[in-house]
Design a protein around this motif. Structure first.
Motif, PDB file in Angstrom:
ATOM      1  N   HIS A   1       0.830  -1.210   0.000  1.00  0.00           N
ATOM      2  CA  HIS A   1       0.000   0.000   0.000  1.00  0.00           C
ATOM      3  C   HIS A   1       0.865   1.260   0.000  1.00  0.00           C
ATOM      4  CE1 HIS A   1      -3.383   2.614   0.811  1.00  0.00           C
ATOM      5  NE2 HIS A   1      -2.700   3.130   1.812  1.00  0.00           N
ATOM      6  N   GLU A   2       1.877   1.288   0.852  1.00  0.00           N
ATOM      7  CA  GLU A   2       2.731   2.474   0.982  1.00  0.00           C
ATOM      8  C   GLU A   2       3.572   2.735  -0.271  1.00  0.00           C
ATOM      9  OE1 GLU A   2       3.001   4.804   3.604  1.00  0.00           O
ATOM     10  OE2 GLU A   2       1.105   3.811   4.120  1.00  0.00           O
ATOM     11  N   ASN A   3       3.896   1.689  -1.019  1.00  0.00           N
ATOM     12  CA  ASN A   3       4.785   1.827  -2.166  1.00  0.00           C
ATOM     13  C   ASN A   3       4.075   1.651  -3.506  1.00  0.00           C
ATOM     14  OD1 ASN A   3       7.683   2.069  -1.010  1.00  0.00           O
ATOM     15  ND2 ASN A   3       6.645   0.548   0.247  1.00  0.00           N
ATOM     16  N   ARG A   4       2.748   1.616  -3.466  1.00  0.00           N
ATOM     17  CA  ARG A   4       1.909   1.566  -4.666  1.00  0.00           C
ATOM     18  C   ARG A   4       2.110   0.307  -5.505  1.00  0.00           C
ATOM     19  NH1 ARG A   4       1.110   7.825  -6.413  1.00  0.00           N
ATOM     20  NH2 ARG A   4       0.709   8.511  -4.306  1.00  0.00           N
ATOM     21  N   TYR A   5       2.398  -0.794  -4.832  1.00  0.00           N
ATOM     22  CA  TYR A   5       2.376  -2.092  -5.490  1.00  0.00           C
ATOM     23  C   TYR A   5       0.974  -2.656  -5.297  1.00  0.00           C
ATOM     24  CZ  TYR A   5       7.464  -1.892  -5.645  1.00  0.00           C
ATOM     25  OH  TYR A   5       8.756  -1.522  -5.885  1.00  0.00           O
ATOM     26  N   THR A   6       0.533  -3.510  -6.201  1.00  0.00           N
ATOM     27  CA  THR A   6      -0.783  -4.111  -6.089  1.00  0.00           C
ATOM     28  C   THR A   6      -0.666  -5.486  -5.455  1.00  0.00           C
ATOM     29  OG1 THR A   6      -1.524  -2.934  -8.060  1.00  0.00           O
ATOM     30  CG2 THR A   6      -2.838  -4.830  -7.360  1.00  0.00           C
ATOM     31  N   LEU A   7      -1.327  -5.662  -4.317  1.00  0.00           N
ATOM     32  CA  LEU A   7      -1.370  -6.968  -3.671  1.00  0.00           C
ATOM     33  C   LEU A   7      -2.521  -7.736  -4.313  1.00  0.00           C
ATOM     34  CD1 LEU A   7      -0.270  -8.862  -1.514  1.00  0.00           C
ATOM     35  CD2 LEU A   7      -1.859  -7.803   0.103  1.00  0.00           C
ATOM     36  N   ILE A   8      -2.182  -8.644  -5.210  1.00  0.00           N
ATOM     37  CA  ILE A   8      -3.187  -9.399  -5.952  1.00  0.00           C
ATOM     38  C   ILE A   8      -3.818 -10.467  -5.078  1.00  0.00           C
ATOM     39  CG2 ILE A   8      -3.547 -10.976  -7.897  1.00  0.00           C
ATOM     40  CD1 ILE A   8      -1.289  -9.452  -9.317  1.00  0.00           C
ATOM     41  N   ALA A   9      -2.985 -11.128  -4.261  1.00  0.00           N
ATOM     42  CA  ALA A   9      -3.492 -12.202  -3.405  1.00  0.00           C
ATOM     43  C   ALA A   9      -2.666 -12.302  -2.138  1.00  0.00           C
ATOM     44  CB  ALA A   9      -3.453 -13.533  -4.146  1.00  0.00           C
ATOM     45  N   SER A  10      -3.347 -12.648  -1.062  1.00  0.00           N
ATOM     46  CA  SER A  10      -2.721 -12.937   0.223  1.00  0.00           C
ATOM     47  C   SER A  10      -3.393 -14.200   0.739  1.00  0.00           C
ATOM     48  CB  SER A  10      -2.928 -11.777   1.187  1.00  0.00           C
ATOM     49  OG  SER A  10      -2.418 -12.093   2.465  1.00  0.00           O
ATOM     50  N   GLN A  11      -2.611 -15.258   0.867  1.00  0.00           N
ATOM     51  CA  GLN A  11      -3.187 -16.556   1.206  1.00  0.00           C
ATOM     52  C   GLN A  11      -2.425 -17.187   2.359  1.00  0.00           C
ATOM     53  OE1 GLN A  11      -2.731 -19.305  -2.004  1.00  0.00           O
ATOM     54  NE2 GLN A  11      -4.001 -20.861  -1.061  1.00  0.00           N
ATOM     55  N   LYS A  12      -3.171 -17.653   3.361  1.00  0.00           N
ATOM     56  CA  LYS A  12      -2.561 -18.396   4.456  1.00  0.00           C
ATOM     57  C   LYS A  12      -2.223 -19.783   3.945  1.00  0.00           C
ATOM     58  CE  LYS A  12      -2.676 -19.134   9.303  1.00  0.00           C
ATOM     59  NZ  LYS A  12      -1.244 -19.286   9.379  1.00  0.00           N
ATOM     60  N   THR A  13      -1.016 -20.246   4.262  1.00  0.00           N
ATOM     61  CA  THR A  13      -0.580 -21.588   3.880  1.00  0.00           C
ATOM     62  C   THR A  13      -0.379 -22.413   5.144  1.00  0.00           C
ATOM     63  OG1 THR A  13       1.766 -21.023   3.908  1.00  0.00           O
ATOM     64  CG2 THR A  13       0.587 -20.675   1.825  1.00  0.00           C
ATOM     65  N   ALA A  14      -0.013 -23.659   4.989  1.00  0.00           N
ATOM     66  CA  ALA A  14       0.195 -24.551   6.137  1.00  0.00           C
ATOM     67  C   ALA A  14       1.308 -24.048   7.044  1.00  0.00           C
ATOM     68  CB  ALA A  14       0.504 -25.960   5.656  1.00  0.00           C
ATOM     69  N   THR A  15       2.298 -23.365   6.471  1.00  0.00           N
ATOM     70  CA  THR A  15       3.445 -22.911   7.273  1.00  0.00           C
ATOM     71  C   THR A  15       3.584 -21.399   7.362  1.00  0.00           C
ATOM     72  OG1 THR A  15       4.879 -23.039   5.330  1.00  0.00           O
ATOM     73  CG2 THR A  15       4.774 -24.993   6.753  1.00  0.00           C
ATOM     74  N   GLY A  16       2.731 -20.649   6.703  1.00  0.00           N
ATOM     75  CA  GLY A  16       2.870 -19.187   6.732  1.00  0.00           C
ATOM     76  C   GLY A  16       1.909 -18.501   5.795  1.00  0.00           C
ATOM     77  N   HIS A  17       2.475 -17.695   4.898  1.00  0.00           N
ATOM     78  CA  HIS A  17       1.663 -16.930   3.949  1.00  0.00           C
ATOM     79  C   HIS A  17       2.296 -16.936   2.567  1.00  0.00           C
ATOM     80  CE1 HIS A  17      -0.326 -15.221   7.497  1.00  0.00           C
ATOM     81  NE2 HIS A  17      -1.286 -14.893   6.655  1.00  0.00           N
ATOM     82  N   ARG A  18       1.431 -16.756   1.562  1.00  0.00           N
ATOM     83  CA  ARG A  18       1.867 -16.572   0.177  1.00  0.00           C
ATOM     84  C   ARG A  18       1.216 -15.289  -0.314  1.00  0.00           C
ATOM     85  NH1 ARG A  18      -0.024 -21.012  -2.008  1.00  0.00           N
ATOM     86  NH2 ARG A  18       1.941 -22.106  -1.702  1.00  0.00           N
ATOM     87  N   PHE A  19       2.028 -14.451  -0.909  1.00  0.00           N
ATOM     88  CA  PHE A  19       1.547 -13.184  -1.452  1.00  0.00           C
ATOM     89  C   PHE A  19       1.861 -13.134  -2.939  1.00  0.00           C
ATOM     90  CE2 PHE A  19       2.964 -12.518   2.901  1.00  0.00           C
ATOM     91  CZ  PHE A  19       1.843 -11.972   3.482  1.00  0.00           C
TER      92      PHE A  19
END
Length: 82
Positions: free
Chosen positions: A53-71
């Motif tokens: 958000h602060e750097n004007r990149y687009t976060l297309i997806a944020s997904q919880k995984t078995a061990t953490g997160h995938r963005f």
């Protein structure tokens, strides 16, 4: 045409390294490309979306995984469709 998508495995790294390494990789990528980031740091679920958000990149997806997160993050670019 080669896919501009890249992956970045940041599993095992703690704050602030996931954001710093994501920033470095994105800065070296061509406009219009996407970066897939894998993390295990629980704070990345807050830090990566905030960074985008602060750097004007687009976060297309944020997904919880078995061990953490995938963005999936898109770098703004001159993507024109005919």
């Amino acid at each position: 045409m080669e896919s501009p998508d890249q992956s970045l495995d940041l599993r095992g790294l703690k704050c602030p390294l996931p954001v710093l390494k994501t920033q470095k990789r994105l800065s070296n990528m061509p406009p219009g490309s996407r970066l897939i980031v894998e993390t295990t740091d629980p704070l990345a679920a807050i830090d990566i979306p905030h960074f985008c958000h602060e750097n004007r990149y687009t976060l297309i997806a944020s997904q919880k995984t078995a061990t953490g997160h995938r963005f999936v993050i898109a770098k703004p670019g001159d993507v024109l469709e005919a």
